[in-house]
Design an enzyme around this catalytic site. Sequence first.
Site, PDB file in Angstrom:
ATOM      1  N   GLU A 241       0.859  -1.134  -0.169  1.00  0.00           N
ATOM      2  CA  GLU A 241       0.087   0.141  -0.036  1.00  0.00           C
ATOM      3  C   GLU A 241       1.039   1.104  -0.055  1.00  0.00           C
ATOM      4  O   GLU A 241       0.505   2.206  -0.657  1.00  0.00           O
ATOM      5  CB  GLU A 241      -0.958  -0.129   1.214  1.00  0.00           C
ATOM      6  CG  GLU A 241      -1.934  -1.109   0.968  1.00  0.00           C
ATOM      7  CD  GLU A 241      -3.187  -1.116   1.997  1.00  0.00           C
ATOM      8  OE1 GLU A 241      -3.104   0.123   2.715  1.00  0.00           O
ATOM      9  OE2 GLU A 241      -4.126  -1.753   2.009  1.00  0.00           O
ATOM     10  N   GLU A 242       1.862   1.152   0.880  1.00  0.00           N
ATOM     11  CA  GLU A 242       3.086   2.356   0.664  1.00  0.00           C
ATOM     12  C   GLU A 242       3.058   2.836  -0.754  1.00  0.00           C
ATOM     13  O   GLU A 242       3.571   3.817  -1.050  1.00  0.00           O
ATOM     14  CB  GLU A 242       4.053   2.022   1.655  1.00  0.00           C
ATOM     15  CG  GLU A 242       5.173   3.199   1.413  1.00  0.00           C
ATOM     16  CD  GLU A 242       6.394   2.851   2.513  1.00  0.00           C
ATOM     17  OE1 GLU A 242       7.444   3.428   2.427  1.00  0.00           O
ATOM     18  OE2 GLU A 242       6.374   2.200   3.182  1.00  0.00           O
TER      19      GLU A 242
END
Length: 385
Positions: A241-242
Amino acid sequence: MKFTTEHNALRQTTRQFVEKELNPHIPAWEAAGRFPIHDVFKKMGELGLLGICKPEENGGLGLDYSYNLVVAEELGRAACGGVPLAIGVQTDMATPALARFGSAELREKYLNKVITGEYVAAIAVSEPHAGSDVAAIKTTAKKDGDDYIINGTKMWITNSLQADFFCLLANTSDDKPHVNKSMIIVPAKTEGISFSEPLDKLGMRSTTTAQVFFDNVRVPQSNLVGAEGMGFMMQMMQFQEERLWAAANAVGGLDRCIELTIDYCRERTTFGQPLINNQSVHFRLAELQTEVEALRALTYQACEAHIAGENVTNLASMAKLKAGRLTREVADSCLQYWGGMGFMWDNPASQLYRDGRLGSIGGGADEIMLGIICKLMDILPKKQK
């Protein structure tokens, strides 16, 4: 990806926030080396921008990742990279595992206040000798009664000097590197935590970044996120997700830089005509925008796959790799067209040039992304698999 009325409304809300609440103040924040993070986050919390994908029971909106992607992209239009980075740490780097695997009590105590903006979160993974090589961290958390005793040091920790808590990765056993790590929530004011002076960075100047020292820091074992020994797995999940956030955020910043450069090239006259009239200039800008659209399509594809529950390690790594490299290319090319103005510290292209360089380092260096992609393509030498 098809955006709904709700997506577009969220995009407009975020863009207005950037234009009214961030950009007018960014020059002063950059000069100061920090921004009033709690004040800014509380305003974002009131708008619902800090809990897009977080559980409704904790005050989040419970929406899918496409809504978060829209916010990340619009935050990229901020006049610096540091403030969006601090926000991304709060939403997509320090809290995804807490939201998914944290106990109800832990989420109520920490995640609720993250979503309202009352608490600032930081992710404490990197160490002086272990940046992209997460398995090599040395920080330990040893059991003592009902507590953990934490010792070690973390490096390059964004938000650290203003954080209320850390999502910390530490070794909780002597087992193999991929199964001996656990994720623990550590309040920033716990006795035994100290900090270096703010690190003097090339870019991202408006965020507070420091080294954090843990000297016999005692926290209850109930602050464990998920199961003991699952920390490495959860951090790898958070990385996906980063990396999606980083790619989407880059797209917004690249759009802005190209737009501002086009405006300047229309106004700047050289040899009796606007600079934009030179074919080499407008062809190059068209080429750069085409590359941005390719990155946008890749990022959107990865987002759709993520929403569908697919493993997006490959696509997210590709998007992250492309975002970091394209940012360097766009910043350098646009800076050239600004001429001497591009060499000034407060120029938008030079700002992107400095801030954007982190894109090929943070969250996994380009070489790490290439290694992941090669592994998933099954083209690594046999001994490296």
